[in-house]
Design an enzyme around this catalytic site. Structure first.
Site, PDB file in Angstrom:
ATOM      1  N   CYS A  97      67.993  44.310 -86.646  1.00 32.36           N
ATOM      2  CA  CYS A  97      66.479  44.716 -86.318  1.00 32.36           C
ATOM      3  C   CYS A  97      65.486  44.978 -86.928  1.00 32.36           C
ATOM      4  CB  CYS A  97      66.922  46.123 -85.075  1.00 32.36           C
ATOM      5  SG  CYS A  97      68.873  46.006 -84.647  1.00 32.36           S
TER       6      CYS A  97
ATOM      7  N   HIS B  34      60.254  50.367 -83.316  1.00 30.24           N
ATOM      8  CA  HIS B  34      62.407  49.049 -82.679  1.00 30.24           C
ATOM      9  C   HIS B  34      63.248  50.149 -81.323  1.00 30.24           C
ATOM     10  CE1 HIS B  34      65.687  47.002 -82.048  1.00 30.24           C
ATOM     11  NE2 HIS B  34      66.443  48.231 -82.871  1.00 30.24           N
TER      12      HIS B  34
ATOM     13  N   ASN C 149      67.781  47.070 -75.842  1.00 34.44           N
ATOM     14  CA  ASN C 149      68.217  47.323 -77.994  1.00 34.44           C
ATOM     15  C   ASN C 149      68.013  45.719 -77.743  1.00 34.44           C
ATOM     16  OD1 ASN C 149      68.304  46.609 -80.271  1.00 34.44           O
ATOM     17  ND2 ASN C 149      69.136  47.722 -80.524  1.00 34.44           N
TER      18      ASN C 149
HETATM   19  N1  COA Z   1      79.977  56.089 -70.766  1.00 32.16           N
HETATM   20  C1  COA Z   1      80.968  57.349 -71.260  1.00 32.16           C
HETATM   21  N2  COA Z   1      81.100  58.063 -72.199  1.00 32.16           N
HETATM   22  C2  COA Z   1      80.897  56.799 -73.214  1.00 32.16           C
HETATM   23  C3  COA Z   1      80.524  56.031 -73.933  1.00 32.16           C
HETATM   24  C4  COA Z   1      79.974  55.541 -72.418  1.00 32.16           C
HETATM   25  N3  COA Z   1      79.185  53.996 -72.336  1.00 32.16           N
HETATM   26  N4  COA Z   1      80.763  55.854 -75.319  1.00 32.16           N
HETATM   27  C5  COA Z   1      80.836  56.926 -75.327  1.00 32.16           C
HETATM   28  N5  COA Z   1      81.499  57.493 -74.664  1.00 32.16           N
HETATM   29  C6  COA Z   1      82.301  59.076 -75.050  1.00 32.16           C
HETATM   30  C7  COA Z   1      83.188  59.041 -76.006  1.00 32.16           C
HETATM   31  O1  COA Z   1      84.516  57.925 -76.395  1.00 32.16           O
HETATM   32  C8  COA Z   1      83.200  60.118 -76.591  1.00 32.16           C
HETATM   33  O2  COA Z   1      84.129  61.010 -76.027  1.00 32.16           O
HETATM   34  P1  COA Z   1      84.430  61.699 -76.632  1.00 32.16           P
HETATM   35  O3  COA Z   1      84.264  62.797 -76.960  1.00 32.16           O
HETATM   36  O4  COA Z   1      86.054  62.499 -75.268  1.00 32.16           O
HETATM   37  O5  COA Z   1      86.033  61.302 -77.622  1.00 32.16           O
HETATM   38  C9  COA Z   1      81.337  60.609 -76.235  1.00 32.16           C
HETATM   39  O6  COA Z   1      81.659  59.994 -75.095  1.00 32.16           O
HETATM   40  C10 COA Z   1      80.212  60.980 -77.362  1.00 32.16           C
HETATM   41  O7  COA Z   1      80.812  59.868 -77.993  1.00 32.16           O
HETATM   42  P2  COA Z   1      79.486  59.688 -79.002  1.00 32.16           P
HETATM   43  O8  COA Z   1      80.140  57.944 -79.246  1.00 32.16           O
HETATM   44  O9  COA Z   1      79.899  60.949 -79.767  1.00 32.16           O
HETATM   45  O10 COA Z   1      78.312  60.010 -78.366  1.00 32.16           O
HETATM   46  P3  COA Z   1      76.815  59.785 -79.212  1.00 32.16           P
HETATM   47  O11 COA Z   1      76.553  61.119 -78.519  1.00 32.16           O
HETATM   48  O12 COA Z   1      77.280  59.967 -80.542  1.00 32.16           O
HETATM   49  O13 COA Z   1      76.046  58.959 -78.109  1.00 32.16           O
HETATM   50  C11 COA Z   1      75.137  56.368 -78.879  1.00 32.16           C
HETATM   51  C12 COA Z   1      76.448  57.712 -78.229  1.00 32.16           C
HETATM   52  C13 COA Z   1      75.915  55.247 -79.214  1.00 32.16           C
HETATM   53  C14 COA Z   1      74.907  56.370 -77.403  1.00 32.16           C
HETATM   54  C15 COA Z   1      74.557  57.532 -80.416  1.00 32.16           C
HETATM   55  O14 COA Z   1      74.684  57.341 -81.205  1.00 32.16           O
HETATM   56  C16 COA Z   1      73.260  56.553 -80.358  1.00 32.16           C
HETATM   57  O15 COA Z   1      72.627  55.981 -79.782  1.00 32.16           O
HETATM   58  N6  COA Z   1      74.008  56.068 -82.060  1.00 32.16           N
HETATM   59  C17 COA Z   1      73.339  55.272 -82.406  1.00 32.16           C
HETATM   60  C18 COA Z   1      72.437  53.518 -81.866  1.00 32.16           C
HETATM   61  C19 COA Z   1      71.625  52.396 -82.590  1.00 32.16           C
HETATM   62  O16 COA Z   1      70.755  52.877 -81.993  1.00 32.16           O
HETATM   63  N7  COA Z   1      71.585  51.757 -82.899  1.00 32.16           N
HETATM   64  C20 COA Z   1      71.319  49.863 -83.443  1.00 32.16           C
HETATM   65  C21 COA Z   1      70.778  50.831 -83.860  1.00 32.16           C
HETATM   66  S1  COA Z   1      69.707  49.544 -84.483  1.00 32.16           S
END
Ligand code: COA
Length: 317
Positions: free
Chosen positions: A113, A243, A273
């Site tokens: 990215c 990004h 993304n």
């Molecule tokens: N729908 C519903 N629930 C979901 C889910 C989805 N698509 N994805 C994860 N969950 C659940 C998880 O299983 C977890 O449940 P649990 O508490 O029962 O285990 C809960 O939601 C929280 O998950 P978590 O991974 O801690 O969520 P988060 O708040 O960190 O959000 C992202 C997840 C991916 C949205 C976030 O971490 C993020 O945006 N990170 C950056 C990713 C990114 O930008 N990557 C590319 C960079 S180039």
């Protein structure tokens, strides 16, 4: 030393729209969850056999060349930033063929990215050195080919697309400052790695929380460094084009930097993304809408797998 100008942009996305509701039919998720955690509402997905990185990249490139008022024959170099090439040996030469840019040499660069920002700085060196006069820089990715469509933690984030800019040598240097960084200690946080057992590349894996923490601290740091090199204050920036990973990351960086919210470019609600494509895709939308005007100061930052991240400050046109 010669300088660099960015004189035209273009973009291209596949026709098929995949909404959050469509995703909720594949994995246990909801429009509400995806919207509040990411800001993404829909993404474009390649589903036609004849569409891929090369065709999207060439389409975006063609539009950028037209906007710049040059022809494909004028191009000396094509840099294709992608980490999802149609061919691991490289896809840039195929783009060169599709464009009919017979004089141009073409190569891929892979920095996930961060690819567009790394490509921008790479291309700028050839212009500053006086080696080339006209360069087409394209960011293009088709991450839908590499997503695990049963992993709700990752498949909701990504989309396909391409964006391009024409960079030209100039007396005046419009690339005002940049900073590029890598840190392999975070390599395991976001991967599309070769798997010996599968004998192919395994789908994308990600530690979302750690990637989020990395982005919201690392991005302001490189932006501040690049602004310092550009000799510009935050208030002098007209547009912040990050990004397009996640609206929460955009909001956190905007707040940390103290940049006015109206200066933050965001179109991730429509595209998700798109990796190396996201910055030029957003830039092109804002240029074509007449919001970004010649002379505007743009701060941009790419960040992602590697880990890799970087920022560049430039004036449009
Ligand atoms: N729908 C519903 N629930 C979901 C889910 C989805 N698509 N994805 C994860 N969950 C659940 C998880 O299983 C977890 O449940 P649990 O508490 O029962 O285990 C809960 O939601 C929280 O998950 P978590 O991974 O801690 O969520 P988060 O708040 O960190 O959000 C992202 C997840 C991916 C949205 C976030 O971490 C993020 O945006 N990170 C950056 C990713 C990114 O930008 N990557 C590319 C960079 S180039």
């Amino acid at each position: 030393m010669r300088g660099v100008r960015l004189i035209g942009s273009g973009s291209s996305v596949p026709d098929k729209v995949m909404t959050n509701d469509d995703l909720a039919e594949l994995v246990d998720t909801s429009d509400e969850w995806i919207t509040t955690r990411t800001g993404i509402k829909q993404r474009r997905i390649v589903d036609a056999p004849d569409v891929g990185v090369a065709t999207l990249a060439a389409d975006a490139g063609r539009k950028a060349i037209a906007a710049a008022g040059i022809t494909a024959q004028d191009l000396d170099l094509i840099v294709l930033a992608t980490s999802t090439p149609d061919d691991l040996f490289g896809t840039a030469a195929k783009v060169q063929e599709l464009l009919g840019a017979e004089r141009a040499v073409a190569f891929d660069i892979s920095a996930a990215c961060s690819g567009f920002v790394f490509g921008l700085v790479t291309a700028a060196q050839f212009l500053r050195a006086g080696t080339y006069q006209n360069i087409l820089l394209i960011g293009a990715d088709v991450l839908s080919r590499w997503v695990n469509w049963s992993d709700r933690g990752t498949c909701i984030l990504f989309g396909d697309g391409a964006g391009a800019v024409v960079m030209q040598d100039s007396e005046q240097d419009r690339l005002l400052g940049f900073e590029l960084r890598s840190d392999g200690r975070g390599n395991g946080l976001l991967n599309l790695s070769y798997d010996r057992d599968l004998q192919t590349y395994a789908p994308i894996t990600m530690n979302g929380k750690e990637v989020y923490k990395f982005a919201v601290t690392a991005v302001p740091e490189v932006l501040e460094k690049a602004l310092h090199r550009a000799n510009l204050q935050v208030a002098e920036i007209d547009w912040l084009i990050l990004h397009q990973a996640n609206q929460r990351i955009l909001d956190a960086v905007q707040a940390r930097m103290g940049i006015e919210p109206t200066k933050v470019v965001s179109n991730l609600a429509n595209y998700g993304n798109t990796s190396a494509a996201s910055i030029p895709l957003a830039l092109d939308e804002w240029v074509r809408a007449g919001k970004i005007k010649p002379g505007d100061a743009i701060a941009t930052s790419g960040f992602g797998a590697g880990l890799s991240w970087g920022a560049a400050i430039f004036r449009w046109h």
